[in-house]
Design a protein around this motif. Structure first.
Motif, mmCIF file in Angstrom:
data_model
loop_
_atom_site.group_PDB
_atom_site.id
_atom_site.type_symbol
_atom_site.label_atom_id
_atom_site.label_comp_id
_atom_site.label_asym_id
_atom_site.label_seq_id
_atom_site.Cartn_x
_atom_site.Cartn_y
_atom_site.Cartn_z
ATOM 1 N N ASP A 1 48.944 51.684 39.364
ATOM 2 C CA ASP A 1 48.532 52.608 38.315
ATOM 3 C C ASP A 1 49.006 54.027 38.575
ATOM 4 O O ASP A 1 48.994 54.871 37.677
ATOM 5 C CB ASP A 1 47.001 52.591 38.165
ATOM 6 N N GLN A 2 49.452 54.306 39.800
ATOM 7 C CA GLN A 2 49.936 55.642 40.137
ATOM 8 C C GLN A 2 51.432 55.793 39.895
ATOM 9 O O GLN A 2 51.947 56.907 39.887
ATOM 10 C CB GLN A 2 49.629 55.955 41.610
ATOM 11 N N THR B 1 55.194 63.839 39.930
ATOM 12 C CA THR B 1 56.269 63.718 38.944
ATOM 13 C C THR B 1 57.365 64.736 39.219
ATOM 14 O O THR B 1 58.560 64.437 39.113
ATOM 15 C CB THR B 1 55.714 63.925 37.519
ATOM 16 N N THR C 1 54.656 55.970 37.768
ATOM 17 C CA THR C 1 55.058 56.284 36.406
ATOM 18 C C THR C 1 56.484 55.793 36.166
ATOM 19 O O THR C 1 57.157 55.325 37.086
ATOM 20 C CB THR C 1 54.997 57.803 36.160
ATOM 21 N N HIS D 1 58.814 57.510 38.524
ATOM 22 C CA HIS D 1 58.859 56.942 39.870
ATOM 23 C C HIS D 1 59.815 55.746 39.912
ATOM 24 O O HIS D 1 60.666 55.646 40.806
ATOM 25 C CB HIS D 1 57.469 56.475 40.301
#
Length: 251
Positions: free
Chosen positions: A162-163, A229, A165, A168
């Protein structure tokens, strides 16, 4: 001087966009380190570093998460040790300095990945036959520290799904594709025609080792460290700045 002016402009724009002086400084620092890392990856073309710096400025103005500047500086230090762009012989003091900084960051951030990446860098230096005795000793100590951290401190952990993106995953995919491209594109490898800071021709093998090390570092940090990010956008800027410059100036 161009990058100094560009860094100052980036800091000013970051300050204006965020209305925070320190955020502005962080933006400027991120742009400068993007330029510096790209220069280590593609020393033959100043255009790569300029394109990457422009990309990072555009991204960092809109994604204002924190930037791990010290981590980027550490990556830069590792690359400079491996690729030899400075033109100076690597000394025992240089190796010990990189080793000490890595150990500090590893315990500070409670993450063994820093030591693992150092191990990869030391392996490159050993294969390149540079300061083999010192490199071997540091490598053994690094391996012992990794075992101690993983056994007693639990310093190895994946990022939660869930971390992660899209940025990533894009950074990791770009790093893998970059490494594959390095392995099979003879024309890209042939573009290593740069001179080091002392005016001598760079060692192509050392540049290639640095490029592979950078790709491996990005993949590792995407999945095993808490990259923001802004961090991954800087890596994307470095990789795509280099590749776009190659496409433009390959002929």
């Amino acid at each position: 001087m161009t990058i100094v002016f560009f860094t100052l402009v980036a800091s000013a724009l970051g300050w204006l966009f965020t209305e925070d002086f320190f955020s502005g400084l962080s933006t400027g620092g991120g742009v400068f380190l993007t330029w510096a890392v790209t220069r280590e990856i593609d020393p033959a073309h100043q255009s790569s570093a300029i394109i990457a710096a422009f990309f990072s400025l555009f991204h960092l103005l809109f994604y204002t998460e924190s930037i791990h500047l010290l981590m980027l500086a550490w990556i830069l230090t590792l690359l400079r040790a491996v690729n030899g762009i400075t033109g100076k012989k690597l000394t025992l003091v240089d190796i010990l300095g990189v080793f000490a900084l890595t150990v500090f960051l590893s315990f500070l951030n409670e993450n063994s990945l820093y030591l693992i990446v150092l191990g990869l860098a030391l392996t490159s230096l050993f294969v390149l036959q540079i300061k083999k005795a010192a490199v071997l000793i540091c490598g053994v100590i690094t391996f012992v520290l990794i075992i101690v951290q993983l056994t007693f401190f639990d310093y190895g952990s994946f990022m939660g799904i869930d971390q992660l993106t899209a940025f990533h995953l894009a950074a990791a995919a770009s790093a893998v594709l970059f490494a594959i491209f390095l392995s099979f594109s003879q024309s890209f490898q042939a573009k290593i025609e740069a001179k080091d800071d002392q005016g001598n021709k760079v060692d192509e093998k050392r540049i290639l080792h640095g490029r592979y090390l950078y790709s491996a570092t990005i993949v590792g940090f995407v999945f095993f460290a808490h990259h923001t990010t802004s961090d991954v956008l800087i890596h994307l800027a470095v990789l795509w700045g280099t590749f776009i410059s190659y496409l433009i100036f390959k002929n």
